[in-house]
Design a protein around this motif. Structure first.
Motif, PDB file in Angstrom:
ATOM      1  N   SER A  37      34.855  37.093  15.023  1.00 32.38           N
ATOM      2  CA  SER A  37      34.899  35.645  14.804  1.00 32.38           C
ATOM      3  C   SER A  37      34.523  34.946  16.105  1.00 32.38           C
ATOM      4  O   SER A  37      34.518  35.560  17.172  1.00 32.38           O
ATOM      5  N   ALA A  38      34.288  33.664  15.990  1.00 35.12           N
ATOM      6  CA  ALA A  38      33.854  32.901  17.178  1.00 35.12           C
ATOM      7  C   ALA A  38      34.994  32.773  18.181  1.00 35.12           C
ATOM      8  O   ALA A  38      36.118  32.451  17.811  1.00 35.12           O
ATOM      9  N   PRO A  39      34.702  33.026  19.452  1.00 37.22           N
ATOM     10  CA  PRO A  39      35.712  32.786  20.493  1.00 37.22           C
ATOM     11  C   PRO A  39      35.711  31.312  20.904  1.00 37.22           C
ATOM     12  O   PRO A  39      34.783  30.579  20.598  1.00 37.22           O
ATOM     13  N   LEU A  40      36.750  30.921  21.619  1.00 41.00           N
ATOM     14  CA  LEU A  40      36.766  29.567  22.183  1.00 41.00           C
ATOM     15  C   LEU A  40      35.730  29.459  23.296  1.00 41.00           C
ATOM     16  O   LEU A  40      35.107  28.411  23.482  1.00 41.00           O
ATOM     17  N   ALA A  41      35.570  30.549  24.033  1.00 44.27           N
ATOM     18  CA  ALA A  41      34.669  30.540  25.187  1.00 44.27           C
ATOM     19  C   ALA A  41      34.464  31.975  25.665  1.00 44.27           C
ATOM     20  O   ALA A  41      35.170  32.901  25.232  1.00 44.27           O
ATOM     21  N   VAL A  42      33.511  32.134  26.560  1.00 40.80           N
ATOM     22  CA  VAL A  42      33.293  33.415  27.248  1.00 40.80           C
ATOM     23  C   VAL A  42      33.463  33.158  28.743  1.00 40.80           C
ATOM     24  O   VAL A  42      32.875  32.205  29.279  1.00 40.80           O
ATOM     25  N   VAL A  43      34.281  33.980  29.389  1.00 37.99           N
ATOM     26  CA  VAL A  43      34.403  33.910  30.854  1.00 37.99           C
ATOM     27  C   VAL A  43      33.566  35.031  31.442  1.00 37.99           C
ATOM     28  O   VAL A  43      33.753  36.199  31.084  1.00 37.99           O
ATOM     29  N   ARG A  44      32.629  34.655  32.315  1.00 41.43           N
ATOM     30  CA  ARG A  44      31.864  35.683  33.037  1.00 41.43           C
ATOM     31  C   ARG A  44      32.502  35.840  34.406  1.00 41.43           C
ATOM     32  O   ARG A  44      32.174  35.100  35.347  1.00 41.43           O
ATOM     33  N   ALA A  45      33.425  36.792  34.490  1.00 38.69           N
ATOM     34  CA  ALA A  45      34.202  36.968  35.726  1.00 38.69           C
ATOM     35  C   ALA A  45      33.318  37.531  36.830  1.00 38.69           C
ATOM     36  O   ALA A  45      32.456  38.378  36.584  1.00 38.69           O
ATOM     37  N   THR A  46      33.560  37.050  38.047  1.00 39.67           N
ATOM     38  CA  THR A  46      32.834  37.595  39.190  1.00 39.67           C
ATOM     39  C   THR A  46      33.784  38.236  40.206  1.00 39.67           C
ATOM     40  O   THR A  46      33.337  38.731  41.235  1.00 39.67           O
ATOM     41  N   SER A  47      35.083  38.205  39.894  1.00 34.70           N
ATOM     42  CA  SER A  47      36.058  38.771  40.839  1.00 34.70           C
ATOM     43  C   SER A  47      37.359  39.080  40.101  1.00 34.70           C
ATOM     44  O   SER A  47      37.603  38.561  38.996  1.00 34.70           O
ATOM     45  N   THR A  48      38.174  39.893  40.741  1.00 31.51           N
ATOM     46  CA  THR A  48      39.511  40.175  40.198  1.00 31.51           C
ATOM     47  C   THR A  48      40.288  38.873  40.052  1.00 31.51           C
ATOM     48  O   THR A  48      41.035  38.670  39.097  1.00 31.51           O
ATOM     49  N   ASN A  49      40.077  37.993  41.015  1.00 35.04           N
ATOM     50  CA  ASN A  49      40.767  36.706  40.994  1.00 35.04           C
ATOM     51  C   ASN A  49      40.406  35.893  39.740  1.00 35.04           C
ATOM     52  O   ASN A  49      41.269  35.264  39.132  1.00 35.04           O
ATOM     53  N   ASP A  50      39.142  35.914  39.358  1.00 38.25           N
ATOM     54  CA  ASP A  50      38.744  35.219  38.120  1.00 38.25           C
ATOM     55  C   ASP A  50      39.506  35.793  36.928  1.00 38.25           C
ATOM     56  O   ASP A  50      39.967  35.060  36.051  1.00 38.25           O
ATOM     57  N   VAL A  51      39.613  37.127  36.884  1.00 38.63           N
ATOM     58  CA  VAL A  51      40.300  37.776  35.754  1.00 38.63           C
ATOM     59  C   VAL A  51      41.781  37.390  35.772  1.00 38.63           C
ATOM     60  O   VAL A  51      42.363  37.026  34.737  1.00 38.63           O
ATOM     61  N   GLN A  52      42.379  37.460  36.955  1.00 30.59           N
ATOM     62  CA  GLN A  52      43.806  37.139  37.071  1.00 30.59           C
ATOM     63  C   GLN A  52      44.068  35.689  36.641  1.00 30.59           C
ATOM     64  O   GLN A  52      45.006  35.416  35.889  1.00 30.59           O
ATOM     65  N   ARG A  53      43.243  34.766  37.085  1.00 29.11           N
ATOM     66  CA  ARG A  53      43.427  33.360  36.700  1.00 29.11           C
ATOM     67  C   ARG A  53      43.270  33.181  35.200  1.00 29.11           C
ATOM     68  O   ARG A  53      43.984  32.402  34.582  1.00 29.11           O
TER      69      ARG A  53
END
Ligand SMILES: Cc1cc2nc3c(=O)[nH]c(=O)nc-3n(C[C@H](O)[C@H](O)[C@H](O)COP(=O)(O)OP(=O)(O)OC[C@H]3O[C@@H](n4cnc5c(N)ncnc54)[C@H](O)[C@@H]3O)c2cc1C
Length: 208
Positions: A37-53
């Motif tokens: 199904s459709a997601p709200l958004a896609v995050v293209r992480a560039t760091s562990t910090n992006d994932v953690q946030r």
């Protein structure tokens, strides 16, 4: 402020994709037969910090997250579910270290399997796990699926080559598991426990 505006506020705007035409290319893996199904958004992480946030944001707003490497999976594990955010790791594609003496490599999750093999070959080393998707699939996806190809019959699967992991937990903590040395005798093999973490089958999607 909408939940996505809050996410954009916490990450760089460029990391968060919301254009339906762009998001559409991240909604399923190679198991198109599996539900998505459709997601709200896609995050293209560039760091562990992006994932953690992103994980901390998801916890606050009760939004499910679906990690994604290259999307070559054959079981729908990377398929988007309704109202989720897909966290794509393909931009985290750096080989951080190759140590021929210790015979270890430290890599980000979005490194493509064949790229790792080529890089370590320059130092006379060989990375044996060889899923047939190796020109496209990522090490993160290989780890989550414990991937293995023809060479694995003789040399072992991905789990046999992962001695340490940096993991963002479901509660948004960053933990380091395992070791850097060939010899490791202390404690439980927690890094090994995380290999093969893919859990959601297409026939039993988790509700948000
Ligand atoms: C042509 C073809 C041949 C294939 N041959 C083989 C084969 O020989 N052997 C084999 O084992 N598989 C094979 N596969 C299946 C697939 O390539 C593997 O499962 C591969 O490991 C998936 O990697 P990926 O980067 O595409 O991951 P994705 O498909 O994006 O994701 C796979 C799973 O891993 C999770 N995931 C991805 N990245 C992360 C991360 N960084 N952290 C946490 N979870 C993550 C996803 O949520 C999902 O559950 C093949 C697929 C194709 C299309």
């Amino acid at each position: 402020m909408s939940v996505i505006d809050d996410l954009i506020d916490r990450l760089d705007r460029a990391r968060v994709l919301t254009d339906p035409d762009v998001v559409g290319s991240y909604v399923h893996d190679e198991a198109e037969w599996a539900p998505y199904s459709a997601p709200l958004a896609v995050v293209r992480a560039t760091s562990t910090n992006d994932v953690q946030r992103t994980v901390r944001w998801a916890l606050e707003h009760n939004v499910p997250l679906v990690p994604r490497g290259a999307g070559t999976g054959l079981s729908g594990g990377a398929n988007s579910i309704a109202g989720c955010v897909v966290v794509c790791l393909e931009k985290m594609d750096a080989v951080l270290e190759v140590n021929p003496l210790e015979r270890i490599a430290v890599v980000q999750p979005g490194v493509v399997n064949d790229d790792l093999r080529k890089t370590v070959a320059e130092q006379g080393l060989w990375y044996p796990p060889d899923p047939a998707s190796s020109p496209w699939s990522t090490i993160g996806g290989n780890v989550a699926t414990n991937a293995g190809g023809v060479c694995c019959v003789k040399y072992g699967v991905t789990r046999d080559y992962v001695i340490g992991l940096e993991v963002v937990t479901g509660t948004g903590e960053v933990v380091r598991l395992g070791r850097r040395t060939a010899k490791g005798v202390a404690g439980l093999d927690l890094a090994g426990l995380f290999v093969g973490s893919e859990e959601r089958s297409a026939s039993s999607p988790r509700s948000p």
